[in-house]
Motif scaffolding. Structure first.
Motif, short mmCIF file in Angstrom:
data_model
loop_
_atom_site.label_atom_id
_atom_site.label_comp_id
_atom_site.label_asym_id
_atom_site.label_seq_id
_atom_site.Cartn_x
_atom_site.Cartn_y
_atom_site.Cartn_z
N LEU A 170 0.33 13.72 -8.02
CA LEU A 170 -0.65 14.61 -7.41
C LEU A 170 -0.58 16.05 -7.92
N ASP A 216 2.18 1.75 -3.33
CA ASP A 216 1.21 2.38 -4.22
C ASP A 216 1.24 3.89 -4.06
N TRP A 217 1.25 4.30 -2.83
CA TRP A 217 1.24 5.74 -2.58
C TRP A 217 2.50 6.40 -3.10
N ARG A 263 0.83 -1.19 0.00
CA ARG A 263 0.00 0.00 0.00
C ARG A 263 0.87 1.26 0.00
N SER A 264 1.90 1.24 0.85
CA SER A 264 2.75 2.43 0.87
C SER A 264 3.49 2.56 -0.46
N ARG A 274 1.92 7.07 -6.49
CA ARG A 274 0.87 8.02 -6.87
C ARG A 274 1.19 9.45 -6.50
N VAL A 275 1.84 9.64 -5.38
CA VAL A 275 2.04 11.00 -4.88
C VAL A 275 2.70 11.92 -5.91
#
Ligand SMILES: Nc1ncnc2c1ncn2[C@@H]1O[C@H](COP(=O)(O)OP(=O)(O)OP(=O)(O)O)[C@@H](O)[C@H]1O
Ligand SMILES: [Mg+2]
Lengths: 369, 321
Positions: B36, B28-29, B25-26, B32-33
């Protein structure tokens, strides 16, 4: 209803040097079911489209009945055509599809309705009349395409591989239905197919084409029994004919241990040609299994046995002549289905006397036997 | 090589069990970040102006009366729909759009039908037919205004003079002042000139996707050229006509360049976008201008919805074939 005559009809596509259809001479009788058959690209569709008026005739002429239609538009020829992909009008209902030609011809609504209903009844399409073609199955679409042709009661039906988009079982069923329908309506029909089984089962007569040139027109049986050249012999029949290049040895044709006595007529013809080799064809059923010391018997190693229940076919290789010229030395024979030889066995086969086909090696033409 | 590494990776993560999930999950972030800022930028650039317009359209905000700024409810919309000038602008917009779309569709259809036949140099002709659509609208409008419509040195009057000159009457040739005498028509003709190629392209694509064997079947069924067009080509083209009409409408409703350049909105040619421009830059009534803008957007959305529906029905047809 009418006869159809191709007289030296030729089609040369621009920028293609060789004619797609070369001086086609063909007479189709009134009410006859004629099948055009041949390998892909041999000019079957082109011939049919010339008759339909969709393709120009560059030389020669085409007659329907006594009328020269060579330069007439498709609409003036009074023909109906069934296309390979059916070519149904996508935005019209089944009923409108079938009635379109009548509507264009200016028939009254009642007349159109009556004839469409009649055709729908014959083809069992009554419950689909209000549907659009895309809501039909392949087989139903095929029947609509047939219906569109029969409502018009034209002089000639043209069909270009109308069954090729159906699955094997439906194809066999529809094949008989079309043949029966044609017999009942008695409309002259020209039917194109590349499937020689279809050709043999449906046609009153079959015309075999190759490279735009007509090879032979005959009844299915005569085509099978008396092919005029090597091409027709190899093309007609399933499984195909065994074809071998034999040497002339005295009064016999010889290939390895296979030997066949030739008739006087054949020998005369060969002598006239000055040939010492000949092409010999024999169908799978012309071979019989015999003992090893029988004269003319040759050994074959069995590679596959195909058992169909009523029949069994042996696929084998000639053992005594490696790389011989019997089509890559492969041979197909029909054997007794009740006791077929096993894979890997060596069996001895012999050509039944009188069941061979003899062709000239230089011209490919049939020689008298 | 990379396969082996991958397999090793997966085995390792299986060994770690639950830890790997939070790790993923981290991960993934982490991926993605960095996206942003771009996302925020896109939202700010594309969505905020509209939201601002929407907010302003409900406000009483006129630069000449800075003290009266405040919430106005639907007053701006009411005045857009009742004000005579605004109502005229709406009517002009509709008239302009309908005429331009209808005529350019019709011309586009004729040209497409001609280009659908094969002839020598078809590719070159097709390219030339498309060029009007590639010209920058302002440049095209200027060209029409000065090089063609101008009564003194424009091409149109020059040609009239030349034709009359052939009969030895160059002096008595009619020399109309096109833009003054037929202002809206002048704008429409220039727009039609630019939009016909677009319609032609869409319709030509439609014509060329006609199944050939269906046409042949119709010919065998006895249909002549006109009947084939009437019963086969036209029904097939219907969706393409709709698509062309809707896409054209979306653009022409918003047309500003031609009105601004050719007539400056005078002589009853001010359409909604031009009226918005006037309200904003000349009357400085930001609230009313925004309300008119919202009306245009709503109109466009209505048309666009219909357009999308047409496109999707086209796709459905295509896949079900
Ligand atoms: N429009 C065309 N332009 C040029 N050559 C063509 C054209 N149509 C067909 N041919 C050529 O003419 C020959 C005959 O084509 P035709 O379509 O009649 O074959 P066919 O016997 O129907 O084959 P198939 O069984 O594959 O349908 C082929 O060699 C083909 O390449
Ligand atoms: Mg074909």
């Amino acid at each position: 209803m009418a006869s159809v005559t191709f007289s030296k009809a030729t089609r040369i596509y621009p920028s293609v040097p060789r004619p797609a259809v070369d001086a086609l001479d063909l007479e189709i009788e009134d009410g006859e079911f004629l099948v055009l058959v041949g390998p892909s690209g041999c000019g079957k569709s082109t011939s049919l489209r010339m008759l339909a008026g969709l393709e120009e005739v560059d030389e020669g002429s085409i007659l329907i009945g006594d009328r020269d239609v060579t330069n007439l538009k498709p609409k003036d020829r009074d023909i109906a055509m069934v296309f390979q992909n059916y070519a149904l009008y996508p935005h019209m209902t089944v009923g409108d599809n079938m009635g379109f030609a009548l509507k264009i011809a200016g028939n009254s609504k009642e007349e159109i309705g009556k004839r469409v209903a009649e055709a729908a009844r014959i083809l069992d399409l009554e419950q689909f009349l209000d549907r659009k073609p895309k809501a039909l199955s392949g087989g139903q679409r095929q029947r609509v395409a047939m219906g569109r042709a029969i409502v018009r009661s034209p002089q000639v039906f043209l069909m270009d591989e109308p069954l090729s988009n159906l699955d094997a079982k439906l194809r066999v069923q529809t094949r008989t239905e079309i043949a029966a329908l044609q017999r009942r309506l008695g409309v002259t029909t020209v039917y194109v197919t590349h499937d020689q089984v279809e050709a043999m089962t449906m046609g009153d007569r079959v015309a075999v084409l190759k490279d735009g040139i007509l090879q032979q027109v005959d009844t299915p049986l005569r085509l099978y029994q008396q092919p005029v050249n090597v091409f027709v012999a190899a093309f007609i029949g399933s499984p195909g004919m065994n074809i071998g290049h034999f040497e002339l040895d005295g009064e016999e044709a010889a290939l390895g241990r296979a030997r066949l006595r030739l008739s006087r007529a054949t020998l005369d013809a060969l002598r006239e040609e000055g040939a010492d080799r000949l092409v010999l064809g024999f169908r799978p059923e012309a071979l019989e299994q015999v003992g090893a010391d029988e004269p003319g018997a040759f050994p074959v190693q069995v590679s596959v046995i195909e058992e169909l229940g009523s029949d069994a076919f042996l696929y084998g290789a000639l053992t005594d002549i490696p790389g011989s010229s019997v089509d890559g030395s492969h041979i197909i024979a029909r054997v007794d289905p009740s006791r077929p030889p096993a894979k890997g066995d060596v069996v001895h086969l012999r050509v039944r006397p009188g069941m061979q086909h003899i062709f000239s090696e230089s011209t490919g033409r049939r020689l008298p036997d | 090589m990379s396969v082996a590494v991958d397999v090793g990776d997966r085995a390792a993560s299986r060994r770690q069990g639950g830890a790997s999930r939070s790790l993923r999950r981290s991960g993934d972030w982490a991926r993605r970040v960095p996206l942003l800022p771009a996302l925020i930028f896109t939202i700010v650039v594309t969505q905020l102006p509209f939201v601002a317009t929407l907010v302003i359209s409900f406000m009483n905000w006129n630069a000449y009366y800075p003290n009266e700024r405040g919430f106005a409810g639907f007053a701006n919309f009411r005045s857009v729909l009742t004000d005579v000038a605004m109502r005229d602008a709406i009517i002009t917009t509709i008239e302009l759009t309908v005429t331009v779309v209808a005529v350019s569709l019709l011309l586009g259809l004729v040209v497409a039908l001609l280009l659908d036949r094969s002839f020598l140099g078809r590719g070159a002709v097709r390219t030339m037919m498309i060029t009007p659509f590639l010209v920058v609208p302002v440049a095209a409008a200027l060209l029409w205004k000065h090089a063609l419509y101008n009564p003194e040195y424009g091409l149109l009057n020059g040609v009239l003079k030349g034709v009359w000159g052939l009969f030895g009457a160059a002096g008595s040739a009619p020399q109309p002042d096109w833009i003054t005498q037929m202002p809206l028509l002048s704008v429409e003709i220039a727009l039609i000139w630019q939009w016909t190629p677009f319609m032609m392209l869409i319709l030509l694509a439609g014509l060329q996707s006609r199944p050939l064997d269906v046409i042949e079947a119709a010919r065998i069924d006895g249909a002549g050229s006109w009947q084939i067009f009437r019963y086969m080509t036209f029904p097939h083209l219907r969706q393409y006509l709709e698509l062309g009409a809707l896409l054209g409408s979306i653009y022409i409703v918003q047309n500003f360049d031609y009105v601004f350049t050719i007539t400056s909105g005078g002589l009853g040619t001010a359409n909604l976008p031009y009226a918005i421009y006037q309200t904003f830059y000349q009357a400085h009534d930001y609230g009313r201008a925004s309300a008119a803008g919202v009306v245009v957007v709503i109109g466009t959305i209505l048309i666009a919805t219909l357009a999308l529906r047409t496109v999707s029905s086209l796709f459905r047809e295509e896949t079900s074939r």
